[in-house]
Each structure stands twice: as structure tokens, then as C-alpha cells.
Design an enzyme around this catalytic site. Structure first.
Site, short mmCIF file in Angstrom:
data_model
loop_
_atom_site.label_atom_id
_atom_site.label_comp_id
_atom_site.label_asym_id
_atom_site.label_seq_id
_atom_site.Cartn_x
_atom_site.Cartn_y
_atom_site.Cartn_z
N HIS A 1 -42.06 -6.29 4.98
CA HIS A 1 -41.36 -7.01 3.90
C HIS A 1 -42.36 -7.56 2.88
O HIS A 1 -42.08 -7.58 1.68
CB HIS A 1 -40.56 -8.18 4.47
CG HIS A 1 -39.22 -7.81 5.05
ND1 HIS A 1 -38.23 -7.20 4.31
CD2 HIS A 1 -38.69 -7.99 6.29
CE1 HIS A 1 -37.16 -7.01 5.07
NE2 HIS A 1 -37.42 -7.48 6.28
N GLY B 1 -36.81 -12.73 13.41
CA GLY B 1 -37.94 -12.75 12.49
C GLY B 1 -37.46 -12.99 11.07
O GLY B 1 -36.26 -12.86 10.78
N GLN C 1 -37.78 -12.28 1.97
CA GLN C 1 -36.32 -12.20 2.15
C GLN C 1 -35.61 -13.44 1.59
O GLN C 1 -34.41 -13.40 1.37
CB GLN C 1 -35.98 -12.04 3.63
CG GLN C 1 -36.43 -10.70 4.20
CD GLN C 1 -36.19 -10.62 5.69
OE1 GLN C 1 -37.02 -11.08 6.47
NE2 GLN C 1 -35.06 -10.08 6.09
N HIS D 1 -42.42 -5.16 11.30
CA HIS D 1 -41.24 -5.14 10.42
C HIS D 1 -41.36 -6.25 9.36
O HIS D 1 -41.11 -6.01 8.17
CB HIS D 1 -39.99 -5.34 11.30
CG HIS D 1 -38.70 -5.50 10.58
ND1 HIS D 1 -37.65 -4.61 10.69
CD2 HIS D 1 -38.25 -6.47 9.72
CE1 HIS D 1 -36.65 -5.01 9.94
NE2 HIS D 1 -36.97 -6.15 9.35
N GLU D 2 -41.76 -7.45 9.80
CA GLU D 2 -41.86 -8.57 8.85
C GLU D 2 -43.01 -8.35 7.88
O GLU D 2 -42.89 -8.67 6.69
CB GLU D 2 -42.03 -9.90 9.59
CG GLU D 2 -40.92 -10.25 10.59
CD GLU D 2 -39.52 -10.11 10.02
OE1 GLU D 2 -39.35 -10.25 8.79
OE2 GLU D 2 -38.60 -9.81 10.79
N CYS E 1 -32.03 -5.83 10.34
CA CYS E 1 -32.66 -6.64 9.28
C CYS E 1 -31.61 -7.56 8.69
O CYS E 1 -30.50 -7.10 8.35
CB CYS E 1 -33.24 -5.72 8.21
SG CYS E 1 -34.11 -6.61 6.90
N LEU E 2 -31.96 -8.82 8.55
CA LEU E 2 -31.01 -9.78 7.98
C LEU E 2 -30.72 -9.46 6.52
O LEU E 2 -29.70 -9.89 5.98
CB LEU E 2 -31.55 -11.21 8.12
CG LEU E 2 -31.82 -11.64 9.57
CD1 LEU E 2 -32.46 -13.03 9.61
CD2 LEU E 2 -30.54 -11.62 10.41
#
Ligand code: K1U
Ligand code: ZN
Length: 167
Positions: A137, A46, A51, A133-134, A91-92
């Protein structure tokens, strides 16, 4: 297509609130293509526009085994949620950190697709976790903020040390 740079926690830009997309045009589709290239290269399942330092309400998700089911959500809204499930998240923007987070297990989400058409999706399991989660952000929330203050402080220290040694 182009690889985009990822913001890393605790970068304050990860806490910005994303604005709704006013018009789904070619510039938005180009951003989505670049986000997809960046997510697959990472690799991740994702990515939110936040991000990559773009503060517009766009997320992408691909939880398929073969990375062949990209799902795009523009201006996503959760219409309903049900159940609870605790799943391991990563998480990236917080590389190398994984922890279990409790969230609703099933959601109904409404969004625009890459053509600007509205759709509604019922999601459960990992897909529901990933969408939530996304979407966090987009309102400036990083998954580690569900953890205890002690864990958050440890993660911040680790990430700051890592960014100093990485130059
Ligand atoms: O940074 C992100 O928002 C992407 C994140 C999404 C996510 C993962 C797990 C639970 C919730 C949300 C990631 O993709 S982290 C990397 C990851 O989980 C993964 C990478 C390669 C294969 C499988 C998973
Ligand atoms: Zn993330």
C-alpha cells in the site's frame, strides 16, 4: 481516538507513494492510535496509512487471536525474504474481495517503533503476508493488482457499481 475514513479501490489516491516519516512525534502517535481504532473496528488484521489518505510510511498489523498484539512499523524496509507461500488475502479498501496471492513466506523487516526506536523482526506465515500486503500500500499497490487483468476489470466494475448504489 477517532475512526478514520477508508479509501476504496479504485480510488486513485490508493496509488500515491508514501513519504518517509521524518520525526516520530505525538502527531504520528495520534495517527497510529486512530489507525488502530479504525483497523479493529473494521475489523481487519492490518492497515497502511495510505488507506486513510495519509501518505506517510506507517503500517500497523495485529494477527493475534485476541486482537491484543498491535505491531507498528514506521519507515519499514524488507532486508531479506525467503520461500514462497500462497495465501488468501483481503483488503479493507476492496471490501468483499478475497483471492490467493503468492509471496515470499518469510521476511526480515527493519522499522521504527512508535517511540522512534529502530528494531528488526523476522516474520513468517500470515504475519509476513500481512506486512508485505501493507508495505505494498505504501508504494501505491493494491493486492488485486497481482491478479489477471480480467479479474481486475471485474473487481473494478463491481466496486464502482457498489459505490454508486451506496450513494
Ligand atoms: O486492508 C488491509 O490492508 C487489511 C487486510 C490485511 C490482510 C488480510 C489478509 C491477508 C493479508 C493482509 C485485512 O485485514 S482484510 C480483513 C481480514 O483479513 C480479516 C478480518 C477479520 C478477521 C480476520 C481477517
Ligand atoms: Zn489492503
Amino acid at each position: 481516538m477517532a475512526l478514520l475514513s477508508l479509501l476504496h479501490y479504485p480510488d486513485p489516491r490508493l496509488h500515491k507513494i508514501a513519504a518517509p516519516v521524518k520525526q516520530v512525534d505525538d502527531s504520528i502517535r495520534k495517527l497510529i492510535d486512530d489507525m488502530a481504532e479504525t483497523m479493529y473496528a473494521a475489523p481487519g488484521i492490518g492497515l497502511a496509512a495510505t488507506q486513510v489518505n495519509v501518505h506517510q510510511r506507517i503500517i500497523i498489523v495485529d494477527t493475534s487471536e485476541n486482537n491484543d498484539r498491535l505491531q507498528v512499523f514506521i519507515n519499514p524496509e524488507i532486508l531479506s525474504s525467503a520461500g514462497e507461500a500462497e495465501r488468501e488475502e483481503g483488503c479493507l479498501s476492496v471490501p468483499g474481495i478475497y483471492d490467493r496471492i503468492l509471496r515470499p513466506d518469510a521476511i526480515t523487516v527493519r522499522a521504527l517503533d512508535r517511540e522512534g526506536n529502530s528494531f528488526t523482526l523476522d516474520a513468517q506465515g500470515l504475519l509476513a503476508t500481512c506486512i508485505q500486503h501493507e508495505m505494498d500500500h505504501l508504494v501505491g499497490k493494491v493486492f488485486v493488482e497481482y491478479l489477471s487483468q480480467l479479474k481486475q476489470n471485474r473487481i473494478k466494475t463491481k466496486m464502482r457499481k457498489r459505490s454508486r448504489t451506496a450513494g
